[in-house]
Design a protein around this motif. Sequence first.
Motif, short mmCIF file in Angstrom:
data_model
loop_
_atom_site.label_atom_id
_atom_site.label_comp_id
_atom_site.label_asym_id
_atom_site.label_seq_id
_atom_site.Cartn_x
_atom_site.Cartn_y
_atom_site.Cartn_z
N LYS A 78 0.94 -1.40 -0.15
CA LYS A 78 0.07 -0.09 0.04
C LYS A 78 0.76 1.23 -0.09
CE LYS A 78 -3.97 -2.28 2.16
NZ LYS A 78 -4.14 -2.97 3.13
N GLU A 79 1.91 1.24 0.70
CA GLU A 79 2.91 2.34 0.82
C GLU A 79 3.59 2.65 -0.64
OE1 GLU A 79 5.49 2.68 3.95
OE2 GLU A 79 4.10 2.25 5.48
N PHE A 80 3.88 1.47 -1.12
CA PHE A 80 4.49 1.50 -2.44
C PHE A 80 3.56 1.80 -3.51
CE2 PHE A 80 5.24 -0.62 -6.45
CZ PHE A 80 6.48 -0.25 -6.83
N VAL A 81 2.43 1.80 -3.36
CA VAL A 81 1.40 2.14 -4.38
C VAL A 81 1.26 3.66 -4.22
CG1 VAL A 81 -0.99 2.38 -5.25
CG2 VAL A 81 -0.01 0.16 -4.87
N ARG A 82 1.16 4.20 -2.85
CA ARG A 82 0.85 5.41 -2.69
C ARG A 82 2.20 6.36 -3.13
NH1 ARG A 82 -1.66 3.78 2.13
NH2 ARG A 82 0.20 3.87 3.22
N ALA A 83 3.30 5.81 -2.75
CA ALA A 83 4.67 6.48 -3.15
C ALA A 83 4.84 6.75 -4.67
CB ALA A 83 5.93 5.90 -2.72
N ILE A 84 4.16 5.67 -5.63
CA ILE A 84 4.34 5.67 -6.95
C ILE A 84 3.24 6.91 -7.55
CG2 ILE A 84 3.77 4.00 -9.22
CD1 ILE A 84 6.38 3.46 -7.88
N LYS A 85 2.02 6.63 -6.99
CA LYS A 85 0.81 7.54 -7.22
C LYS A 85 1.17 9.07 -7.02
CE LYS A 85 -2.97 4.38 -7.74
NZ LYS A 85 -4.48 4.21 -7.14
N SER A 86 1.99 9.20 -5.95
CA SER A 86 2.16 10.64 -5.44
C SER A 86 3.59 11.04 -6.05
CB SER A 86 2.12 10.68 -4.00
OG SER A 86 3.24 9.88 -3.31
N ARG A 87 4.09 10.05 -6.75
CA ARG A 87 5.49 10.39 -7.65
C ARG A 87 6.69 10.89 -6.61
NH1 ARG A 87 4.39 9.78 -12.98
NH2 ARG A 87 2.44 10.33 -13.73
N GLN A 88 6.58 10.01 -5.37
CA GLN A 88 7.65 10.26 -4.24
C GLN A 88 8.68 9.29 -4.52
OE1 GLN A 88 7.50 12.93 -1.72
NE2 GLN A 88 6.04 13.70 -3.52
N TYR A 89 9.33 9.45 -5.62
CA TYR A 89 10.48 8.61 -5.89
C TYR A 89 11.22 8.86 -7.07
CZ TYR A 89 7.84 6.95 -9.98
OH TYR A 89 7.02 6.81 -11.09
N LYS A 90 12.55 8.25 -7.34
CA LYS A 90 13.39 8.50 -8.30
C LYS A 90 13.66 7.39 -8.99
CE LYS A 90 14.89 13.18 -7.15
NZ LYS A 90 16.18 13.86 -7.24
N LEU A 91 14.11 7.15 -10.22
CA LEU A 91 14.49 5.85 -11.06
C LEU A 91 16.08 6.03 -10.81
CD1 LEU A 91 12.49 6.17 -14.12
CD2 LEU A 91 12.00 4.99 -11.88
N ILE A 92 16.45 4.61 -10.43
CA ILE A 92 17.93 4.55 -10.49
C ILE A 92 18.51 4.01 -11.85
CG2 ILE A 92 20.01 3.50 -9.40
CD1 ILE A 92 18.30 3.01 -6.89
N ILE A 93 19.04 4.92 -12.54
CA ILE A 93 19.46 4.16 -14.01
C ILE A 93 20.83 4.31 -14.15
CG2 ILE A 93 19.19 4.83 -16.48
CD1 ILE A 93 16.50 5.58 -15.92
N GLU A 94 21.55 3.46 -14.32
CA GLU A 94 23.07 3.34 -14.38
C GLU A 94 23.76 4.11 -13.22
OE1 GLU A 94 24.10 4.68 -18.37
OE2 GLU A 94 22.95 2.95 -19.38
N GLU A 95 23.25 3.62 -12.09
CA GLU A 95 23.74 4.15 -10.90
C GLU A 95 23.64 5.63 -10.46
OE1 GLU A 95 27.71 2.67 -10.03
OE2 GLU A 95 27.25 0.87 -10.72
N LYS A 96 22.62 6.30 -11.37
CA LYS A 96 22.52 7.79 -11.12
C LYS A 96 20.58 7.77 -10.93
CE LYS A 96 25.57 9.24 -14.42
NZ LYS A 96 26.30 8.10 -15.27
#
Length: 100
Positions: A78-96
């Motif tokens: 549930k926290e995972f879905v809330r974080a995704i929907k509220s865009r409270q994350y960044k992607l890690i792409i090639e260690e950045k």
Amino acid sequence: AHPFRVRPWIPNPDDVPDAKVFDAVEVYNSHNNEIENDKALQFAKSNGLYSLAGGDHHLIEKFGGSGMAFYHRIHDEKEFVRAIKSRQYKLIIEEKLVEI
């Protein structure tokens, strides 16, 4: 999990899936090539879908180069879905850390 992935067991990797069955798209996978990842990113953007990143890390040497970084500890789905929907994350792409 990895749209547009070209593999022998995927009969038509260039077929565009029905966006209505998606909530999010893995737009970066460290085991996909740049073309496969770019197609996934464009699909997500053009359909207003959430962007995710991962890597099928089956070897410890590859761990950490791609994935998701959240602004707070995630305790359950549930926290995972809330974080995704509220865009409270960044992607890690090639260690950045990347914001999409």
